[in-house]
Design a protein around this motif. Structure first.
Motif, PDB file in Angstrom:
ATOM      1  N   PRO A 118       7.222  -1.410  28.008  1.00 56.89           N
ATOM      2  CA  PRO A 118       8.309  -2.037  27.010  1.00 56.89           C
ATOM      3  C   PRO A 118       9.382  -1.102  26.953  1.00 56.89           C
ATOM      4  O   PRO A 118       9.348   0.028  26.651  1.00 56.89           O
ATOM      5  N   GLN A 119      10.605  -1.792  27.028  1.00 53.69           N
ATOM      6  CA  GLN A 119      11.797  -1.079  26.921  1.00 53.69           C
ATOM      7  C   GLN A 119      12.786  -2.010  26.154  1.00 53.69           C
ATOM      8  O   GLN A 119      12.952  -3.120  26.304  1.00 53.69           O
ATOM      9  N   ARG A 165      14.258  -6.517  19.937  1.00 54.11           N
ATOM     10  CA  ARG A 165      15.245  -5.688  19.218  1.00 54.11           C
ATOM     11  C   ARG A 165      16.505  -5.343  20.350  1.00 54.11           C
ATOM     12  O   ARG A 165      16.730  -4.128  20.315  1.00 54.11           O
ATOM     13  N   PRO A 166      16.874  -6.314  20.943  1.00 51.75           N
ATOM     14  CA  PRO A 166      18.205  -5.628  21.884  1.00 51.75           C
ATOM     15  C   PRO A 166      19.101  -5.216  21.325  1.00 51.75           C
ATOM     16  O   PRO A 166      19.683  -5.855  20.281  1.00 51.75           O
ATOM     17  N   TYR A 167      19.887  -4.235  21.899  1.00 49.31           N
ATOM     18  CA  TYR A 167      21.210  -3.728  21.410  1.00 49.31           C
ATOM     19  C   TYR A 167      22.387  -4.393  22.096  1.00 49.31           C
ATOM     20  O   TYR A 167      22.291  -4.522  23.296  1.00 49.31           O
ATOM     21  N   ASP A 218      18.135   7.114  20.992  1.00 53.39           N
ATOM     22  CA  ASP A 218      17.516   6.091  20.330  1.00 53.39           C
ATOM     23  C   ASP A 218      15.887   6.384  20.413  1.00 53.39           C
ATOM     24  O   ASP A 218      15.392   6.256  21.136  1.00 53.39           O
ATOM     25  N   PRO A 219      15.441   6.730  19.203  1.00 55.02           N
ATOM     26  CA  PRO A 219      14.075   6.983  19.147  1.00 55.02           C
ATOM     27  C   PRO A 219      13.080   5.694  19.335  1.00 55.02           C
ATOM     28  O   PRO A 219      11.883   5.935  19.439  1.00 55.02           O
ATOM     29  N   TYR A 220      13.588   4.507  19.226  1.00 51.79           N
ATOM     30  CA  TYR A 220      12.774   3.360  19.397  1.00 51.79           C
ATOM     31  C   TYR A 220      13.199   2.801  21.059  1.00 51.79           C
ATOM     32  O   TYR A 220      12.537   1.477  21.000  1.00 51.79           O
ATOM     33  N   ARG A 221      13.522   3.618  21.768  1.00 50.95           N
ATOM     34  CA  ARG A 221      14.124   2.899  23.186  1.00 50.95           C
ATOM     35  C   ARG A 221      12.791   2.463  23.850  1.00 50.95           C
ATOM     36  O   ARG A 221      12.942   1.559  24.672  1.00 50.95           O
ATOM     37  N   GLN A 222      11.653   3.046  23.635  1.00 52.91           N
ATOM     38  CA  GLN A 222      10.328   2.417  24.429  1.00 52.91           C
ATOM     39  C   GLN A 222       9.648   1.612  23.642  1.00 52.91           C
ATOM     40  O   GLN A 222       8.580   1.119  24.154  1.00 52.91           O
ATOM     41  N   LEU A 223      10.098   1.148  22.566  1.00 55.08           N
ATOM     42  CA  LEU A 223       9.592   0.068  21.706  1.00 55.08           C
ATOM     43  C   LEU A 223       8.032   0.218  21.489  1.00 55.08           C
ATOM     44  O   LEU A 223       6.957  -0.743  21.819  1.00 55.08           O
ATOM     45  N   ASN A 224       7.520   1.456  20.906  1.00 55.15           N
ATOM     46  CA  ASN A 224       6.069   1.680  20.808  1.00 55.15           C
ATOM     47  C   ASN A 224       5.627   0.529  19.611  1.00 55.15           C
ATOM     48  O   ASN A 224       6.197   0.285  18.733  1.00 55.15           O
ATOM     49  N   ARG A 242       7.993  -2.786  13.577  1.00 57.35           N
ATOM     50  CA  ARG A 242       8.548  -2.998  12.460  1.00 57.35           C
ATOM     51  C   ARG A 242       9.662  -2.439  11.867  1.00 57.35           C
ATOM     52  O   ARG A 242      10.680  -2.746  11.004  1.00 57.35           O
ATOM     53  N   ASN A 243       9.812  -0.974  12.361  1.00 56.85           N
ATOM     54  CA  ASN A 243      10.743  -0.223  11.929  1.00 56.85           C
ATOM     55  C   ASN A 243      11.801   0.295  12.701  1.00 56.85           C
ATOM     56  O   ASN A 243      12.701   1.008  12.678  1.00 56.85           O
ATOM     57  N   ALA A 244      11.948  -0.803  13.993  1.00 58.51           N
ATOM     58  CA  ALA A 244      12.638  -0.033  15.013  1.00 58.51           C
ATOM     59  C   ALA A 244      14.085  -0.736  14.930  1.00 58.51           C
ATOM     60  O   ALA A 244      14.583  -1.999  15.101  1.00 58.51           O
TER      61      ALA A 244
END
Length: 287
Positions: A218-219, A39-41, A268-274, A279-281
């Motif tokens: 993972p980042q 999911r790169p920005y 960004d709450p998904y920055r560490q790509l848990n 699926r919700n990132a």
């Protein structure tokens, strides 16, 4: 100065390299699912000149993701093959690996090779920080370690070649450096690398990934292409002064983009790509 590569092979590579190009292109196209997984920005793609005649100037990171992401998104956006100016050791890379690097577009990072590519209006990528910027010690993350290098600006001014600054945040967090450059370990590492490479500004930092391991963390990657910088020298402007100005403007634009991307990442709450949140990132808001 003697060129470090066969200039003719830059635009007229051997047939074996030409045959490898479709294979390399297929591999790059096949990266899309992997890149999308992370999911790169990405923003600023509209800033890329459509004719492909520009020099991308970027920042190196510990994770080196920029080496893949920048050419990938440029090719996807405007359809041109990016020519990275790489370390001179690729000149000695033997066999299939050397041919694959050439098919990818990489050339020896040297003013003569850059001028040749500019004469042919190609899309070029350079990292002025070189290897030193990839080997960051603790506290040097997300900074430019250019050490006064301005060769990219000089060649661009000579050829009236536009510069597109491109910043990446995230690669310096894939691996974390444990010691600072001025620590005992850092000074020893720098001393050893100086004897090995002859370069006083190189070091080999001690890094870690997840926990104490070398498994990469993972980042999410945050990539920004800035507006083109015009390098055409104004009339009666001193050449060296203008080169310094172009270099400074490029550096300032990159540093500003890095700061803004860090702000975006901070929220960004998904920055560490848990993995449980993939699926919700959703992508962060640039605003």
């Amino acid at each position: 100065m003697t060129p470090l590569a066969d200039i003719d092979q830059i635009t007229n590579p051997p047939r074996r390299v030409q045959r490898l190009r479709p294979v390399v292109d297929s591999v790059l196209d096949g990266l899309e699912p992997v890149i999308n997984l992370y999911r790169p920005y990405v923003d600023g793609l509209e800033n890329l000149p459509r004719d492909g005649r520009f020099l991308l100037v970027g920042n190196h990171t510990q994770g080196s993701g920029e080496v893949v992401l920048i050419p990938y998104f440029v090719r996807r956006e405007i359809g041109t093959r990016v020519r990275p100016l790489a370390v001179s050791t690729i000149r000695y890379t033997p066999g299939l690996l050397g041919d694959a690097l050439a098919a990818y577009g990489a050339v020896v990072g040297h003013p003569d090779t850059a001028r040749e590519l500019m004469r042919n209006n190609e899309t070029i990528l350079v990292f002025p920080g070189g290897g030193r910027e990839m080997s960051k010690f603790k506290g040097e993350e997300h900074t430019l370690l250019w050490n006064g290098r301005a060769g990219f600006a000089r060649v661009s001014v000579e050829s009236d070649y536009p510069i597109v600054p491109v910043a990446l945040v995230g690669g310096d967090d894939v691996y974390k450096s444990v010691f600072t450059r001025d620590s005992v370990v850092g000074r020893f590492s720098t001393s050893v690398m100086k004897r090995v490479t002859g370069k006083p500004d190189m070091g080999l930092p001690v890094t870690r990934g997840i926990g104490p391991t070398m498994v990469p963390r993972p980042q999410r990657m945050y990539l920004r292409f800035g507006p083109p910088i015009d390098t055409t020298k104004p009339p009666r402007r001193n050449h060296d002064s203008w080169v310094s100005d172009v270099k400074a403007r490029t550096q300032e634009a990159l540093e500003q983009s890095l700061a803004e991307l860090l702000d975006i990442r901070r929220n960004d709450p998904y920055r560490q790509l848990n993995p449980f949140a993939w699926r919700n990132a959703t992508l962060p808001d640039a605003g």
